[in-house]
Scaffold this motif. Sequence first.
Motif, short mmCIF file in Angstrom:
data_model
loop_
_atom_site.label_atom_id
_atom_site.label_comp_id
_atom_site.label_asym_id
_atom_site.label_seq_id
_atom_site.Cartn_x
_atom_site.Cartn_y
_atom_site.Cartn_z
N ALA A 66 16.26 38.29 48.97
CA ALA A 66 15.06 37.81 49.69
C ALA A 66 14.92 36.97 50.59
O ALA A 66 13.96 36.93 51.58
CB ALA A 66 14.35 36.89 48.33
N PHE A 67 16.09 36.21 50.90
CA PHE A 67 16.10 35.15 52.07
C PHE A 67 17.10 35.69 53.20
O PHE A 67 17.17 35.27 54.21
CB PHE A 67 16.58 33.69 51.73
N ASP A 68 17.41 36.95 53.16
CA ASP A 68 17.96 37.70 54.08
C ASP A 68 17.12 37.88 55.29
O ASP A 68 16.33 38.63 55.31
CB ASP A 68 18.89 38.92 53.76
N GLY A 69 17.43 37.22 56.58
CA GLY A 69 16.55 37.36 57.53
C GLY A 69 15.42 36.67 57.77
O GLY A 69 14.36 36.95 58.35
N ALA B 55 24.99 30.67 47.03
CA ALA B 55 24.27 32.14 46.65
C ALA B 55 23.70 32.68 47.90
O ALA B 55 23.67 33.86 48.03
CB ALA B 55 23.24 31.75 45.60
N ILE B 56 23.47 31.77 48.77
CA ILE B 56 22.52 32.38 49.89
C ILE B 56 23.46 32.24 51.42
O ILE B 56 23.91 33.22 51.99
CB ILE B 56 21.40 31.66 50.30
N GLU B 57 24.05 31.21 51.65
CA GLU B 57 24.82 31.03 52.89
C GLU B 57 26.32 31.64 52.48
O GLU B 57 27.03 32.38 53.52
CB GLU B 57 25.27 29.61 53.20
N GLY B 58 26.75 31.82 51.46
CA GLY B 58 28.12 32.40 51.00
C GLY B 58 29.34 31.45 51.01
O GLY B 58 30.28 32.14 51.37
N TYR B 59 29.16 30.26 51.08
CA TYR B 59 30.51 29.44 51.18
C TYR B 59 31.03 29.51 50.11
O TYR B 59 30.41 29.69 48.90
CB TYR B 59 29.97 27.98 51.38
N THR B 60 32.32 29.18 49.79
CA THR B 60 32.90 29.10 48.61
C THR B 60 33.05 27.52 48.02
O THR B 60 32.65 26.83 48.37
CB THR B 60 34.54 29.32 48.83
N HIS B 61 33.18 27.50 46.79
CA HIS B 61 33.10 26.27 46.05
C HIS B 61 34.18 25.25 46.75
O HIS B 61 33.65 24.07 46.90
CB HIS B 61 33.55 26.18 44.45
N ARG B 62 35.31 25.76 47.34
CA ARG B 62 36.26 24.89 48.08
C ARG B 62 35.44 24.40 49.50
O ARG B 62 35.63 23.11 49.48
CB ARG B 62 37.42 25.50 48.59
N GLU B 63 34.76 25.22 50.10
CA GLU B 63 34.10 24.87 51.38
C GLU B 63 33.20 23.82 50.96
O GLU B 63 32.85 22.80 51.67
CB GLU B 63 33.78 25.92 51.87
#
Lengths: 190, 188
Positions: A14-17, B137-145
């Motif tokens: 949904a929030f891609d872009g 969930a959206i940016e894609g960082y790992t839990h460690r980061e």
Amino acid sequence: MDEYHPIDRKFREAFDGFEQEPPERAWNRLRNHVRLEPAEHDFWSKVIALHRTHPRSVRIAALVTVLLLIVVLTVIRLTSRDYQMIHGSAWAGEERLCRGTAYLFKVDDKILPYDTVRQYQSVPINEKGQYCFPQVEPGRYLLQVSPDETSAHSQTFIPSWFDQRSPKESPKLIEVIDEDLMINLILRQR
Amino acid sequence: MLTDNELINRCLLKDPRAQELLYRRFAPKMYGVCLRYAGNEGEAEDILQEGFIRIFNNLQHYRFEGALAGWVHRTMINTAINHYHKNLKFRKESELNENLLVATIHPDALSFLSRDELLQVIRTLPIGYRTIFNLYAIEGYTHREIGAMLGISENTSKSQLSRARNAIREILTKQMKIEQNGRVSSNR
């Protein structure tokens, strides 16, 4: 990110872009905080700005080029025919001086008092009694040779100026113009 | 159209038009990011402003490693995290902001929710859950980061994410019940 979790996937898709135009007041508030002095377009400001915006490799290459240029110009300057050589032998009686130091003093009439000299260069005298000043710029000089304290000649001979036959006489001025000079110096006895 | 390099160069020379151009180029996407991290639009504007101040002040340190858009994005996320640190102590971690629940959220399954509705759901979350959910969930960082960015352990990040997902489910379930009760009442 967990690509298989349905909640994560839904939100990510949904929030891609996703974009939304902020209200204009956001820019109006921001411009009051950001430094907005008029741009300076002088040469050095542009150089500094370009320096910052170019990648590190370009900056390093530019620095190396400048340094090489400085080295090349310095070598050219030193090897130019503006400089002359003064060389010769120092004699202690009928023998060549075995150990000592030759000094060149530059005479500068622009400095008061007018008879002031300053040490310009010094070179060692080799075992054959020879000395050499390879790079001497045009001007007027006085030459002095001093036997080394450990030398046998130091017991008999004193530091001496070129062509000064007695303490009452002034040493002879050496004028360097546009050619090399060979000058032999005879030390005075104690 | 100016390239990123030309734009940066002019911004460093304090060209006001270049600065506005840089803002206009990236503001819509960055505002979208801020809306996800903030509890409301006012907060989103605050994060946006602070983020762009940082961008203009730190532009001289940009090393041209990767695209300018990526650098701007990371700067804005760091600003949002800064906002998280500043506000965390003023809010209860476990409190859901149910006042922000919008009655118009569609009661059907997750797949039928629009972006605006999903945005409302995120805003309902407490700031801690919301930040970690965004980062993971959206940016894609790992839990460690995430742990390094927020000053928490990996396990804390994982548990916060799990609670965020549970909170989202809870919000949607409550909304479905509200809608179902409304239909039953109207059918009588």
